[in-house]
Write an enzyme that holds these catalytic residues in place. Structure first.
Site, PDB file in Angstrom:
ATOM      1  N   ASP A  18       0.652  -2.500  -5.630  1.00 11.56           N
ATOM      2  CA  ASP A  18       1.033  -2.274  -7.026  1.00 11.56           C
ATOM      3  C   ASP A  18      -0.014  -1.420  -7.753  1.00 11.56           C
ATOM      4  OD1 ASP A  18       2.634  -2.510  -9.267  1.00 11.56           O
ATOM      5  OD2 ASP A  18       1.789  -4.432  -9.885  1.00 11.56           O
ATOM      6  N   ASN A  66      13.338  -2.946  -8.255  1.00 16.67           N
ATOM      7  CA  ASN A  66      12.868  -1.574  -8.486  1.00 16.67           C
ATOM      8  C   ASN A  66      14.030  -0.575  -8.635  1.00 16.67           C
ATOM      9  OD1 ASN A  66       9.887  -1.927  -6.398  1.00 16.67           O
ATOM     10  ND2 ASN A  66      10.088  -2.130  -8.618  1.00 16.67           N
TER      11      ASN A  66
HETATM   12  C1  IPE Z   1       6.190  -5.294  -7.049  1.00 13.79           C
HETATM   13  O1  IPE Z   1       5.665  -4.475  -8.015  1.00 13.79           O
HETATM   14  C2  IPE Z   1       7.048  -4.509  -6.105  1.00 13.79           C
HETATM   15  C3  IPE Z   1       6.345  -3.626  -5.203  1.00 13.79           C
HETATM   16  C4  IPE Z   1       5.064  -3.472  -5.108  1.00 13.79           C
HETATM   17  C5  IPE Z   1       7.204  -2.870  -4.327  1.00 13.79           C
HETATM   18  P1  IPE Z   1       6.396  -4.249  -9.417  1.00 13.79           P
HETATM   19  O2  IPE Z   1       5.560  -3.282 -10.175  1.00 13.79           O
HETATM   20  O3  IPE Z   1       7.805  -3.870  -9.200  1.00 13.79           O
HETATM   21  O4  IPE Z   1       6.359  -5.693 -10.056  1.00 13.79           O
HETATM   22  P2  IPE Z   1       6.261  -6.150 -11.550  1.00 13.79           P
HETATM   23  O5  IPE Z   1       7.374  -5.491 -12.305  1.00 13.79           O
HETATM   24  O6  IPE Z   1       4.926  -5.731 -12.062  1.00 13.79           O
HETATM   25  O7  IPE Z   1       6.368  -7.641 -11.504  1.00 13.79           O
HETATM   26  C1  IPE Z   2       3.869   0.091  -7.062  1.00 17.36           C
HETATM   27  O1  IPE Z   2       3.387   0.775  -8.159  1.00 17.36           O
HETATM   28  C2  IPE Z   2       4.910   0.892  -6.306  1.00 17.36           C
HETATM   29  C3  IPE Z   2       6.273   0.355  -6.415  1.00 17.36           C
HETATM   30  C4  IPE Z   2       6.617  -0.707  -7.081  1.00 17.36           C
HETATM   31  C5  IPE Z   2       7.312   1.092  -5.734  1.00 17.36           C
HETATM   32  P1  IPE Z   2       4.114   0.760  -9.567  1.00 17.36           P
HETATM   33  O2  IPE Z   2       5.043   1.917  -9.621  1.00 17.36           O
HETATM   34  O3  IPE Z   2       4.731  -0.550  -9.830  1.00 17.36           O
HETATM   35  O4  IPE Z   2       2.894   1.013 -10.531  1.00 17.36           O
HETATM   36  P2  IPE Z   2       2.619   0.350 -11.948  1.00 17.36           P
HETATM   37  O5  IPE Z   2       2.724  -1.133 -11.763  1.00 17.36           O
HETATM   38  O6  IPE Z   2       3.669   0.879 -12.875  1.00 17.36           O
HETATM   39  O7  IPE Z   2       1.251   0.778 -12.306  1.00 17.36           O
HETATM   40 MG    MG Z   3       4.053  -2.245 -10.729  1.00 20.67          MG
END
Ligand code: IPE
Ligand code: IPE
Ligand code: MG
Length: 240
Positions: A18, A66
């Site tokens: 993340d 997502n």
């Molecule tokens: C969790 O991260 C999913 C992945 C890393 C693929 P998210 O960014 O989607 O989760 P939340 O929204 O912060 O809980």
């Molecule tokens: C994790 O990074 C990747 C996926 C969830 C696909 P994020 O895209 O969630 O990054 P933040 O949480 O917005 O920084």
């Molecule tokens: Mg995230």
């Protein structure tokens, strides 16, 4: 990591990768550029896992939730996944890494599914390590699918309700046959699970680092493993 540090290694590490979006925002870049940079961290973690001889690595790459993101971001993530598979499959084959994917894969675009199927097929002889990508994955959806499978078996008379056990359910999850994760790493400082492996992490050790995923690498990963090695796991039992 020297020989003595190889004792008490986790057998299965799961990672919630993340922070790509925040990494990009901090630099005035677009979110997609954060995802691109995240691919490097994936490579480093896969390599380090293989070097340490840890047999199972599971990466949360795209959650069921997502899909709510912009079409632009989803498309970019799918494209990046295809590119990653094309680039990394040869090295995985050379290193005995078998690739598999868990999640509602039928929801992925056809091109992504094809690239995935190809990489899974090419690496299927891998005996050293299993790399599992969680894609269009949700822990609740996985449990719901397993319950539906149990209901079908009960309706068919192949399973009696009084014979339903933890194993009946575990054996119908996407992760059937895999050991539960010993260590769960989450980057970017969020203390939450975000619908990842809900059933499987009942007794998993959790490690959260504030580092954003594109800044995560081999050294930080070894730190997480070393932290795990110091933990005392009790599984509900009492100390002698
Ligand atoms: C969790 O991260 C999913 C992945 C890393 C693929 P998210 O960014 O989607 O989760 P939340 O929204 O912060 O809980
Ligand atoms: C994790 O990074 C990747 C996926 C969830 C696909 P994020 O895209 O969630 O990054 P933040 O949480 O917005 O920084
Ligand atoms: Mg995230």
């Amino acid at each position: 990591m020297n020989q003595s540090n190889r004792e008490n290694l986790p057998r299965h590490v799961a990672v919630i990768m993340d922070g790509n979006g925040r990494w990009a925002k901090n630099r005035g870049l677009r979110r997609v550029q954060g995802h691109e940079e995240g691919a490097r961290a994936v490579r480093e973690v896969v390599r380090a896992t293989r070097e340490l001889g840890i047999p199972w690595l599971t990466l949360y790459a795209f959650s069921e939730e997502n899909w709510k993101r912009s079409e632009h971001e989803v498309k970019a993530l799918m494209r990046l996944l295809v590119r990653f598979l094309e680039k990394e499959t040869d090295e995985m084959m050379e290193n005995g890494i078998r690739l598999q994917a868990i999640g509602r894969l039928e929801k992925l675009p056809r091109k992504t599914r094809n690239a995935l199927r190809e990489a899974v097929r090419k690496t299927d002889a891998g005996k050293e390590m299993v790399l599992t990508l969680a894609l269009s994955y949700g822990g609740r959806q996985e449990i719901a699918d397993a319950v539906a499978a149990i209901a079908r078996d009960v309706a068919l008379g192949a399973l009696q309700p009084e014979n339903i056990t933890e194993e009946s359910l575990a054996g119908r999850l996407y992760t059937a046959g895999m050991p539960d994760p010993d260590l769960l790493v989450r980057t970017s400082g969020e203390f939450r699970i975000s619908n990842f492996l809900l059933w499987q992490i009942a007794y998993t050790e959790i490690y959260v680092t504030p580092t954003l995923w594109p800044d995560f690498g081999r050294d930080e990963y070894l730190k997480a493993i070393a932290d795990y090695q110091k933990r005392e796991r009790r599984f509900g039992g009492a100390r002698e």
